[in-house]
Design an enzyme around this catalytic site. Structure first.
Site, PDB file in Angstrom:
ATOM      1  N   CYS A 129      -6.760  -3.053  -7.749  1.00 34.34           N
ATOM      2  CA  CYS A 129      -5.389  -2.447  -7.845  1.00 34.34           C
ATOM      3  C   CYS A 129      -4.446  -3.434  -7.741  1.00 34.34           C
ATOM      4  O   CYS A 129      -3.392  -3.569  -8.215  1.00 34.34           O
ATOM      5  CB  CYS A 129      -5.020  -1.415  -6.586  1.00 34.34           C
ATOM      6  SG  CYS A 129      -5.908  -0.072  -6.822  1.00 34.34           S
ATOM      7  N   ASN A 154       0.921  -1.187  -0.087  1.00 31.61           N
ATOM      8  CA  ASN A 154       0.026   0.089  -0.091  1.00 31.61           C
ATOM      9  C   ASN A 154       0.905   1.352  -0.106  1.00 31.61           C
ATOM     10  O   ASN A 154       0.432   2.407  -0.396  1.00 31.61           O
ATOM     11  CB  ASN A 154      -0.902   0.053   1.183  1.00 31.61           C
ATOM     12  CG  ASN A 154      -2.017  -1.075   1.466  1.00 31.61           C
ATOM     13  OD1 ASN A 154      -2.233  -1.589   2.654  1.00 31.61           O
ATOM     14  ND2 ASN A 154      -2.412  -1.504   0.211  1.00 31.61           N
ATOM     15  N   CYS A 166     -28.212   8.532  -9.720  1.00 34.39           N
ATOM     16  CA  CYS A 166     -27.192   8.267  -8.521  1.00 34.39           C
ATOM     17  C   CYS A 166     -25.999   7.453  -9.272  1.00 34.39           C
ATOM     18  O   CYS A 166     -25.759   7.590 -10.605  1.00 34.39           O
ATOM     19  CB  CYS A 166     -27.745   7.346  -7.726  1.00 34.39           C
ATOM     20  SG  CYS A 166     -28.555   6.001  -8.559  1.00 34.39           S
ATOM     21  N   ASP A 179     -12.309   0.417  -3.022  1.00 36.19           N
ATOM     22  CA  ASP A 179     -11.518  -0.190  -4.202  1.00 36.19           C
ATOM     23  C   ASP A 179     -12.457  -1.079  -4.941  1.00 36.19           C
ATOM     24  O   ASP A 179     -11.787  -1.932  -5.710  1.00 36.19           O
ATOM     25  CB  ASP A 179     -10.302  -0.656  -3.704  1.00 36.19           C
ATOM     26  CG  ASP A 179     -10.447  -1.747  -2.367  1.00 36.19           C
ATOM     27  OD1 ASP A 179     -11.547  -2.106  -2.581  1.00 36.19           O
ATOM     28  OD2 ASP A 179      -9.341  -2.110  -2.166  1.00 36.19           O
TER      29      ASP A 179
END
Ligand SMILES: [Zn+2]
Length: 246
Positions: free
Chosen positions: A185, A69, A168, A129
Site C-alpha cells: 500500500c 493508516n 490452497c 499486507d
C-alpha cells in the site's frame, strides 16, 4: 448454547432472516475466528463480525497506528497514532459488543508461530499486507485443516478468496512471493472505501460460511474492480506441484 433476551434483541434483525434464525445465531456465537491484520481489511472485518455476534475474535497484528493508516482504518483515530493496533482493535470489540470474547496478539505471523496462534480456531481471516505473511498463514491453515479466508485490496482492485484444503492459497499465487515482505500500500496506494468494500465482502463470506448460507465458496476468488465497480468470480484449480497441499 442459549441466547439471552438481550442477545435476542440485539441480533433481532439478523435472527429474523430465515437463513440465519436462532440456529445460525448460535453457530455465530460458537465460532472462534482469528483475524490476521488490523489494517484496512481488518477495520471492516472486525466491526462486522463483532456486530454479528461472533463468539470469539483473536486479533493478531504487530504494528502500531500511523497517520497514513487513518484514511482506510476507521478502527483508529487521531489520538491513536503510535499505539498498538491489536490492543486498540480489541478495545473496539469490547466497546461494541460485550458478548464477543476478544484477545489481542501483538506478534508478526510467520512460519514459526502461525500454527500455535491459529490452533483451536474454526476460521482464519487474513487481511495482512504482504505475501510472505499470507503464505505463512496459508501454510499453517493447510497443516491444521482450518479454512482460510484471504482478503486483499490494492489500488482499485479487491480480492477475497476462501480456501479449505485443496486448492490452497499457495495454489493460487505460487511460490514466488515467499520472501516478499514489503508493504504494498505504501508504494501503490489504495482508497479506504475499497479496503472497506473488500473487508465487508470478506466478513459477509465469513458469516455465510459459518452459518451455512449459499453455496460452498471454497476454491473461488472474488475480484472487485473499484474503477468499473464490478465483481467477478474465478475458480482456482489445484496446483499438482503445490508444496503446501499437493
Ligand atoms: Zn496448494
Amino acid at each position: 448454547m442459549t441466547l439471552s433476551d438481550a442477545e435476542l434483541e440485539r441480533y433481532a434483525r439478523q435472527i429474523v432472516l430465515r437463513e440465519v434464525g436462532g440456529v445460525g445465531q448460535n453457530k455465530l456465537k460458537a465460532a472462534k475466528v482469528a483475524v490476521v491484520g488490523a489494517g484496512g481489511i481488518g477495520s471492516a472485518v472486525i466491526p462486522a463480525l463483532t456486530g454479528a455476534g461472533i463468539g470469539s475474535l483473536t486479533i493478531i497484528d504487530d504494528d502500531v497506528v500511523e497517520l497514513a493508516n487513518l484514511h482506510r482504518q476507521p478502527l483508529f483515530g487521531d489520538a491513536d497514532t503510535g499505539q498498538p493496533k491489536a490492543e486498540l482493535a480489541a478495545r473496539f470489540v469490547e466497546r461494541l459488543n460485550r458478548n464477543v470474547e476478544t484477545s489481542a496478539v501483538r506478534q508478526r505471523v510467520g512460519p514459526d508461530n502461525a500454527g500455535e496462534l491459529f490452533a483451536g480456531h474454526e476460521l482464519v481471516i487474513d487481511g495482512s499486507d504482504n505475501f510472505a505473511t499470507r503464505l505463512a498463514v496459508s501454510g499453517a491453515c493447510v497443516a491444521l485443516g482450518i479454512p482460510l479466508l484471504s482478503a486483499a485490496a490494492i489500488q482499485f482492485q479487491g480480492q477475497v478468496g476462501l480456501f479449505s484444503g485443496r486448492p490452497c492459497y499457495r495454489c493460487f499465487v505460487g511460490d514466488a512471493f515467499d520472501a516478499d515482505d514489503c508493504d504494498n500500500c505504501a508504494e501503490l496506494g489504495v482508497l479506504g472505501a475499497l479496503t472497506g468494500t473488500t473487508g465487508n465482502f470478506a466478513a459477509l463470506l465469513a458469516i455465510n460460511s459459518i452459518v451455512g448460507i449459499g453455496d460452498d465458496q471454497a476454491g473461488r476468488v472474488h475480484i472487485f474492480d473499484g474503477a468499473a465497480l464490478t465483481w467477478r468470480t474465478i475458480r482456482i484449480p489445484p496446483d499438482p506441484a503445490c508444496k503446501a497441499c499437493g
